[in-house]
Design an enzyme around this catalytic site. Structure first.
Site, PDB file in Angstrom:
ATOM      1  N   HIS A 154      30.483  35.979  39.246  1.00  0.00           N
ATOM      2  CA  HIS A 154      31.198  36.493  38.597  1.00  0.00           C
ATOM      3  C   HIS A 154      30.615  36.349  37.056  1.00  0.00           C
ATOM      4  CE1 HIS A 154      34.948  36.372  40.758  1.00  0.00           C
ATOM      5  NE2 HIS A 154      34.163  35.312  41.376  1.00  0.00           N
ATOM      6  N   LYS A 155      29.879  37.649  36.863  1.00  0.00           N
ATOM      7  CA  LYS A 155      28.845  37.899  35.484  1.00  0.00           C
ATOM      8  C   LYS A 155      29.823  37.256  34.473  1.00  0.00           C
ATOM      9  CE  LYS A 155      27.311  42.010  34.995  1.00  0.00           C
ATOM     10  NZ  LYS A 155      26.690  41.491  33.846  1.00  0.00           N
ATOM     11  N   PHE A 156      30.890  37.629  34.106  1.00  0.00           N
ATOM     12  CA  PHE A 156      31.723  37.371  32.762  1.00  0.00           C
ATOM     13  C   PHE A 156      32.023  35.940  33.144  1.00  0.00           C
ATOM     14  CE2 PHE A 156      34.632  37.398  29.462  1.00  0.00           C
ATOM     15  CZ  PHE A 156      35.536  36.931  29.877  1.00  0.00           C
ATOM     16  N   ASN A 212      49.028  37.196  30.486  1.00  0.00           N
ATOM     17  CA  ASN A 212      49.650  37.781  31.572  1.00  0.00           C
ATOM     18  C   ASN A 212      49.730  39.218  31.247  1.00  0.00           C
ATOM     19  OD1 ASN A 212      51.215  38.330  33.775  1.00  0.00           O
ATOM     20  ND2 ASN A 212      52.903  37.074  33.311  1.00  0.00           N
ATOM     21  N   PHE A 213      49.886  40.284  32.350  1.00  0.00           N
ATOM     22  CA  PHE A 213      50.049  41.560  32.327  1.00  0.00           C
ATOM     23  C   PHE A 213      48.804  42.422  31.784  1.00  0.00           C
ATOM     24  CE2 PHE A 213      54.360  41.035  33.184  1.00  0.00           C
ATOM     25  CZ  PHE A 213      55.004  40.176  32.295  1.00  0.00           C
ATOM     26  N   LEU A 214      47.667  41.718  32.303  1.00  0.00           N
ATOM     27  CA  LEU A 214      46.136  42.497  32.102  1.00  0.00           C
ATOM     28  C   LEU A 214      46.526  43.643  32.873  1.00  0.00           C
ATOM     29  CD1 LEU A 214      43.504  43.114  31.210  1.00  0.00           C
ATOM     30  CD2 LEU A 214      42.659  41.271  33.027  1.00  0.00           C
ATOM     31  N   CYS A 215      46.129  45.043  32.259  1.00  0.00           N
ATOM     32  CA  CYS A 215      46.384  46.195  33.094  1.00  0.00           C
ATOM     33  C   CYS A 215      45.470  47.262  32.320  1.00  0.00           C
ATOM     34  CB  CYS A 215      47.931  46.657  32.901  1.00  0.00           C
ATOM     35  SG  CYS A 215      47.916  48.307  33.874  1.00  0.00           S
ATOM     36  N   VAL A 216      44.642  47.817  33.347  1.00  0.00           N
ATOM     37  CA  VAL A 216      43.639  48.917  32.611  1.00  0.00           C
ATOM     38  C   VAL A 216      44.116  50.159  33.427  1.00  0.00           C
ATOM     39  CG1 VAL A 216      41.331  49.667  32.537  1.00  0.00           C
ATOM     40  CG2 VAL A 216      41.876  47.417  32.128  1.00  0.00           C
ATOM     41  N   SER A 265      36.471  50.042  36.418  1.00  0.00           N
ATOM     42  CA  SER A 265      35.155  49.549  36.254  1.00  0.00           C
ATOM     43  C   SER A 265      34.188  50.041  35.233  1.00  0.00           C
ATOM     44  CB  SER A 265      34.405  50.224  37.621  1.00  0.00           C
ATOM     45  OG  SER A 265      34.353  51.334  37.676  1.00  0.00           O
ATOM     46  N   LYS A 266      35.086  50.305  34.065  1.00  0.00           N
ATOM     47  CA  LYS A 266      34.202  50.510  32.575  1.00  0.00           C
ATOM     48  C   LYS A 266      34.061  49.240  32.094  1.00  0.00           C
ATOM     49  CE  LYS A 266      35.713  55.262  31.429  1.00  0.00           C
ATOM     50  NZ  LYS A 266      34.426  55.795  30.809  1.00  0.00           N
ATOM     51  N   LEU A 293      36.231  47.110  30.826  1.00  0.00           N
ATOM     52  CA  LEU A 293      37.157  46.861  29.765  1.00  0.00           C
ATOM     53  C   LEU A 293      37.924  45.668  29.939  1.00  0.00           C
ATOM     54  CD1 LEU A 293      39.065  50.275  29.259  1.00  0.00           C
ATOM     55  CD2 LEU A 293      37.676  49.092  27.675  1.00  0.00           C
ATOM     56  N   THR A 334      47.365  33.358  36.122  1.00  0.00           N
ATOM     57  CA  THR A 334      47.304  33.471  37.468  1.00  0.00           C
ATOM     58  C   THR A 334      46.711  34.785  37.853  1.00  0.00           C
ATOM     59  OG1 THR A 334      49.417  34.782  37.770  1.00  0.00           O
ATOM     60  CG2 THR A 334      49.652  32.179  37.848  1.00  0.00           C
ATOM     61  N   LEU A 387      55.389  34.585  35.035  1.00  0.00           N
ATOM     62  CA  LEU A 387      55.915  35.747  35.551  1.00  0.00           C
ATOM     63  C   LEU A 387      55.214  36.702  36.016  1.00  0.00           C
ATOM     64  CD1 LEU A 387      58.162  35.979  32.271  1.00  0.00           C
ATOM     65  CD2 LEU A 387      58.874  35.084  34.363  1.00  0.00           C
TER      66      LEU A 387
HETATM   67  C1  LIG Z   1      56.493  43.489  46.760  1.00  0.00           C
HETATM   68  O1  LIG Z   1      55.733  44.092  45.716  1.00  0.00           O
HETATM   69  C2  LIG Z   1      54.497  43.713  45.334  1.00  0.00           C
HETATM   70  C3  LIG Z   1      53.960  44.349  44.269  1.00  0.00           C
HETATM   71  C4  LIG Z   1      52.607  43.772  43.974  1.00  0.00           C
HETATM   72  C5  LIG Z   1      52.000  42.817  44.501  1.00  0.00           C
HETATM   73  C6  LIG Z   1      52.772  42.031  45.744  1.00  0.00           C
HETATM   74  C7  LIG Z   1      52.098  40.936  46.374  1.00  0.00           C
HETATM   75  C8  LIG Z   1      51.794  39.828  45.235  1.00  0.00           C
HETATM   76  N1  LIG Z   1      50.851  39.641  44.382  1.00  0.00           N
HETATM   77  N2  LIG Z   1      52.923  39.197  44.991  1.00  0.00           N
HETATM   78  C9  LIG Z   1      52.946  37.921  43.931  1.00  0.00           C
HETATM   79  O2  LIG Z   1      51.731  37.832  43.406  1.00  0.00           O
HETATM   80  C10 LIG Z   1      54.014  37.000  43.980  1.00  0.00           C
HETATM   81  C11 LIG Z   1      54.505  36.408  45.224  1.00  0.00           C
HETATM   82  C12 LIG Z   1      55.653  35.534  45.101  1.00  0.00           C
HETATM   83  C13 LIG Z   1      55.964  34.903  44.139  1.00  0.00           C
HETATM   84  N3  LIG Z   1      55.406  35.461  43.019  1.00  0.00           N
HETATM   85  C14 LIG Z   1      54.407  36.292  42.863  1.00  0.00           C
HETATM   86  O3  LIG Z   1      53.783  36.965  41.905  1.00  0.00           O
HETATM   87  C15 LIG Z   1      54.349  36.794  40.458  1.00  0.00           C
HETATM   88  C16 LIG Z   1      53.891  35.482  39.664  1.00  0.00           C
HETATM   89  C17 LIG Z   1      52.641  36.086  39.254  1.00  0.00           C
HETATM   90  N4  LIG Z   1      52.656  37.655  38.417  1.00  0.00           N
HETATM   91  C18 LIG Z   1      53.225  38.586  39.294  1.00  0.00           C
HETATM   92  C19 LIG Z   1      54.573  38.015  39.770  1.00  0.00           C
HETATM   93  C20 LIG Z   1      53.962  42.491  46.013  1.00  0.00           C
END
Ligand SMILES: COc1cccc(CC(=N)NC(=O)c2cccnc2OC2CCNCC2)c1
Length: 389
Positions: free
Chosen positions: A3-5, A137-141, A147-148, A150, A173, A389
């Site tokens: 994990h370079k970073f 939360n909500f880190l989105c590229v 893979s730039k 960012l 998370t 969330l």
């Molecule tokens: C069903 O639609 C999905 C769309 C994207 C990803 C996943 C799988 C997944 N990654 N699920 C979770 O991370 C997850 C499963 C059960 C409860 N909380 C969760 O994540 C929450 C908390 C972390 N941020 C996202 C929402 C499912």
């Protein structure tokens, strides 16, 4: 895996795991504010930083559209989280929030929002210490800019802006393993609309099971069974705060909610968060509490459906009503509200009801992390009282 970073960051490093000589607490001391980098980190030339005013309908919509098209998908790329605008506003405009922690990246020419990361302030207790943290939360590229590299510069920039507010720890998370999880949770799903879940490929028909047998297996009563079970109201905030604070005190890591936090995070907010409690019919004491948040997912590539209506278990407290009975009432309400599936992590005491209430294990794990804070004890999900969330 290298994990370079992350190997450059004050997080638990793999080589330190199990080294109980290292003290619990901050990994690095705070930096004097005068020494915190005053100017933003450099972005690749074609991009610029922007601060997102989530109070603006237009900007909130830009963040919504970016996440709707580019945020987290399940392992088989069949579903993508589709947080609603009102959910994002609720999740980001919290008591004491900093707009400067709602960070976007725009393409200089088109001004299009192409990336986002957020932080919100939270008081998180770790064992006996209440620590001011940022929940990231909500880190989105955007898919086209992957893979730039960012993400590392966005993480460094939100860290810099958090430091400027004299906060030195964070919680986050991820579905991927990074250095180093404080615990790893399994997620579980309880079918509410099994026919739709099978049609869209979320679930599969069990071996030796017919569709009608499956529908019957997941059938729930039309109404809740617990006497005194009702929706939470504003007047309940003091009692729910007491109930929740007492309950969360048993976990190693948990939010330190006050009445102001409870009013924001747990008062029912249509299509965002639902919360219920049990008021004893005898003495009107509030003995139990349960809640879930609404997080739909886009269904990628199905002819009949485009949205999966999913409820996510939030905070639940049982002191009189058996937790399994309380959670069954929550399932009944979620079904009444036409949710397709109810999701839960194996955190807190959730494991005690999962199997009995016919939850099935999900195909992934959710890892929890603390930034710049070491915890000595290896934490089990049942010791975790924090739901992000
Ligand atoms: C069903 O639609 C999905 C769309 C994207 C990803 C996943 C799988 C997944 N990654 N699920 C979770 O991370 C997850 C499963 C059960 C409860 N909380 C969760 O994540 C929450 C908390 C972390 N941020 C996202 C929402 C499912």
């Amino acid at each position: 895996k290298r994990h370079k970073f992350w190997e450059t960051q004050p997080v638990g490093q793999y080589k330190d795991v199990g080294d109980s000589s290292l003290p619990e607490g901050p990994i690095e001391p705070p930096t004097p504010l005068s020494e915190v980098k005053q100017e933003p980190y450099n972005l690749p030339n074609a991009y610029e930083w922007t601060t997102c005013d989530m109070d603006s309908e237009e900007i909130c919509d830009e963040v919504y559209v970016l996440l709707k098209n580019n945020y987290v998908e399940d392992d088989e790329n069949m579903f993508r989280f589709n947080y609603s605008k009102e959910f994002l506003s609720w999740a980001l405009r919290v008591p004491g929030y900093y707009q400067s922690w709602h960070i976007g990246v725009r393409a200089k020419t088109s001004k299009k929002l192409v990336a986002f990361i957020s932080g919100i302030p939270a008081r998180i207790r770790v064992n006996e210490e209440v620590v001011k943290m940022a929940e990231i939360n909500f880190l989105c590229v955007h898919k086209k800019l992957r893979s730039k590299r960012l993400a590392p510069v966005m993480i460094k920039e939100v860290t810099r802006r958090v430091h400027l507010e004299n906060i030195w720890q964070a919680a986050y998370t991820a579905g991927v393993v990074l250095p180093t999880p404080i615990t790893t949770c399994q997620y579980w799903h309880r079918s509410l609309n099994p026919k739709k879940l099978i049609d869209v490929g979320f679930s599969r028909l069990g071996a030796r099971m017919t569709m009608s047998r499956t529908i019957k297996l997941y059938k729930l009563p039309d109404s809740t069974v617990t006497p005194g079970f009702r929706k939470m109201e504003l007047r309940d905030v003091p009692a729910v705060t007491r109930l929740l604070r007492n309950y969360l005190s048993q976990f190693v890591v948990a939010p330190d909610f006050d009445e102001n936090d409870v009013e924001h995070w747990l008062l029912p907010n249509e299509n965002v968060v639902d919360s219920f409690l049990v008021e004893s019919p005898e003495n009107h004491e509030i003995t139990d509490f349960c809640s879930f948040y609404t997080l739909p997912s886009s269904i990628l590539g199905n002819q009949n459906y485009s949205i999966l209506k999913a409820a996510y278990s939030y905070y639940n407290v049982s002191t009189k009503t058996p937790l399994t009975q309380l959670m069954n009432d929550v399932l009944i309400v979620a079904k009444q509200k036409d949710f397709d599936v109810f999701n839960a992590l194996d955190v807190m005491h959730n494991e005690s009801f999962l199997k009995e209430l016919k939850f099935g294990p999900g195909d992934g794990q959710l890892h929890y992390y603390l930034y710049n804070y070491r915890i000595r004890s290896a934490l089990k999900p049942s010791g975790l009282g924090l739901v992000l969330l």
